[in-house]
Design an enzyme around this catalytic site. Structure first.
Site, PDB file in Angstrom:
ATOM      1  N   HIS A  51       0.709  -1.258  -0.078  1.00 43.05           N
ATOM      2  CA  HIS A  51       0.039  -0.111   0.190  1.00 43.05           C
ATOM      3  C   HIS A  51       0.875   1.327  -0.002  1.00 43.05           C
ATOM      4  CE1 HIS A  51      -3.330  -2.563   0.655  1.00 43.05           C
ATOM      5  NE2 HIS A  51      -2.905  -3.038   1.695  1.00 43.05           N
ATOM      6  N   ASP A  92      -5.162  -8.408  -3.102  1.00 43.11           N
ATOM      7  CA  ASP A  92      -5.300  -8.061  -1.653  1.00 43.11           C
ATOM      8  C   ASP A  92      -6.617  -8.805  -1.131  1.00 43.11           C
ATOM      9  OD1 ASP A  92      -5.350  -7.148   0.641  1.00 43.11           O
ATOM     10  OD2 ASP A  92      -5.069  -4.967   0.165  1.00 43.11           O
TER      11      ASP A  92
HETATM   12 ZN   LIG Z   1      -3.395  -6.864   2.862  1.00 44.90          ZN
END
Ligand SMILES: [Zn+2]
Length: 466
Positions: free
Chosen positions: A277, A328
């Site tokens: 991220h 994810d």
């Molecule tokens: Zn994750």
């Protein structure tokens, strides 16, 4: 080695240097490319690819079990919904899933990934213990379920057991919802030793994922990373970092530093690391993190789904930052769609177009594919960096006969159409991993069986969790 089984000729192929014509690919019995030769006529008897050949995309961030509740959190529960409400349902499923269910969900998911153009996956795996929170008789039980799922689907795997010790910054004691994740640093290092030969036997790579700075206190982070690198000096380290502004504020309150700033000052971050991220960084953090050589692990559809915020690709790429994509939470499973979402996020925030391109590759889809393959391979710590000798024979064949691609003037235009015009309608004909076709005519051989296994496990989990 015979030409018929270990060679393929492609009229167009996307090599690390760019598009090439009349490419002869040759590979050995171990599934490694031994020759990638452009401008070569097709030797007689050698099969021809039915469309442009792309390097297989590594999926650098996955929590397989989360596929089981994709689509179930898309309603408003509180007046203002956020990441933290999604996490409530995630904990419900994490608390209830059995080894058999995890294997079924992961097998279905990995089949979906292959059909969607991913040829390998980094599994950020944090459920370790039984339903009560005690270690299984074999501590590697759930890791082995994932290894079996990857082997069965035929996808490449980097297994990243997750170290998780605290509920928040400052070593906050874990809550009941985290009971299946928690382990000491010593237990983690023993698990890695136990898994190393199992991974090696399967051709999987083993690394470590300290979950986040909020879940891993500084001493544990240091000891775990040192222990991993004593076992394998090149092993990858992945960490969730600066995904939400709430996390940045909590880190500031705890340490006086922002998460990425703290990590760069206190951990040996280098090219072995993947910063997953890294959504919320200052200009200085973009510069320093890029210079460390770490890969930014971007998960555009999940970050959009969870309302995380936008990563600044221009700042990152201007600083020489490497990156790859992951699905994810698996809100969607589609390699092309991650690239589309990543570029569109940048367009919306800058009010410009065609941002993730390069002087040598003005086509956005081409530039993004090459960069995401290179960064994904680095984060996976496997020889999957595209169509070049020494790399694994992983690729995707686009369907030149697909209505959206048919008659387009170049292979590059077909890739652009695949990324920007045909998402949710796959234009993928074949997917090969280690020199073996795993998807043909758009379907994996296990498609029906694996997807019905996933649906059955989800049905059981929904009836088991209140
Ligand atoms: Zn994750």
């Amino acid at each position: 080695m015979t030409a018929a089984t270990h060679a393929l000729h492609a009229a167009d192929a996307l090599l690390p240097s760019g598009w090439a014509r009349d490419v002869l690919l040759e590979w050995n019995a171990q599934g490694r490319l031994t020759g990638v030769t452009p401008d070569t006529a097709c030797p007689s008897g050698t099969p021809r690819a039915h469309g442009p050949l792309l390097p297989g995309l590594p999926n650098l961030h996955s929590h397989a079990f989360q596929r089981a509740f994709a689509g179930l959190t898309e309603y408003r529960g509180a007046a203002q919904d956020s990441f933290w409400s999604w996490r409530t349902l995630m904990y419900r499923f994490a608390g209830a899933i059995t080894p058999q269910q995890l294997e079924s969900v992961a097998t279905g998911l990995y089949v979906e990934m292959l059909e969607a153009g991913y040829t390998s996956v980094c599994e950020f795996h944090y459920i370790h213990h039984d339903l009560g929170g005690a270690p299984y008789a074999d501590d590697a039980t759930l890791s082995q379920a994932l290894l079996r799922a990857a082997a069965r689907a035929g996808i490449g795997l980097t297994l990243l057991p997750v170290l998780y010790q605290a509920a928040g910054f400052g070593g906050l004691p874990p809550g009941d919802g985290q009971r299946r994740f928690i382990r000491s640093t010593g237990d983690m290092l023993r698990l890695l030793e136990r898994l190393a030969p199992v991974c090696e036997a399967q051709g999987a790579r083993l690394g470590l994922a300290p979950h986040s700075l909020r879940a891993v206190p500084p001493d544990s982070l240091r000891e775990a990373v040192a222990g991993l690198h004593a076992l394998d000096a090149d092993a990858p380290v992945h960490i969730h970092i600066a995904e939400q502004t709430g996390e940045v504020e909590a880190c500031l309150a705890w340490s006086g530093q922002r998460p990425v700033q703290w990590l760069l000052d206190h951990a040996p971050v280098d090219a072995r690391w993947c910063l997953v991220h890294a959504t919320h960084m200052t200009p200085d953090e973009y510069q320093r993190a890029a210079r460390s050589g770490a890969v930014a692990g971007l998960c555009p559809t999940t970050e959009a789904n969870l309302g995380d915020g936008l990563f600044d690709m221009q700042a990152w790429r201007a600083a020489g930052g490497r990156w790859g994509v992951g699905s994810d939470s698996h809100a969607t499973v589609n390699a092309a769609e991650e690239l589309l979402m990543l570029e569109y996020g940048q367009r919306l925030s800058t009010r410009q177009r065609n941002l993730i391109a390069r002087a040598d590759h003005p086509s956005v889809a081409t530039a993004m594919t090459l960069e995401a393959v290179a960064g994904g391979a680095q984060a996976s710590a496997r020889a999957i960096a595209g169509l070049a000798p020494g790399q694994q024979a992983d690729w995707v064949v686009l369907d030149a006969g697909d209505p959206l691609l048919q008659g387009l003037p170049t292979a590059e235009a077909m890739l652009s159409a695949h990324v920007f015009a045909s998402h949710r309608r796959s234009a993928i004909a074949e997917v090969w991993v280690a020199g073996r076709p795993r998807v043909q005519a758009g379907r994996h051989a296990l498609h029906a069986e694996a997807l019905s296994g996933l649906a059955t496990a989800r049905r059981q989990l929904l009836s088991d969790t209140p």
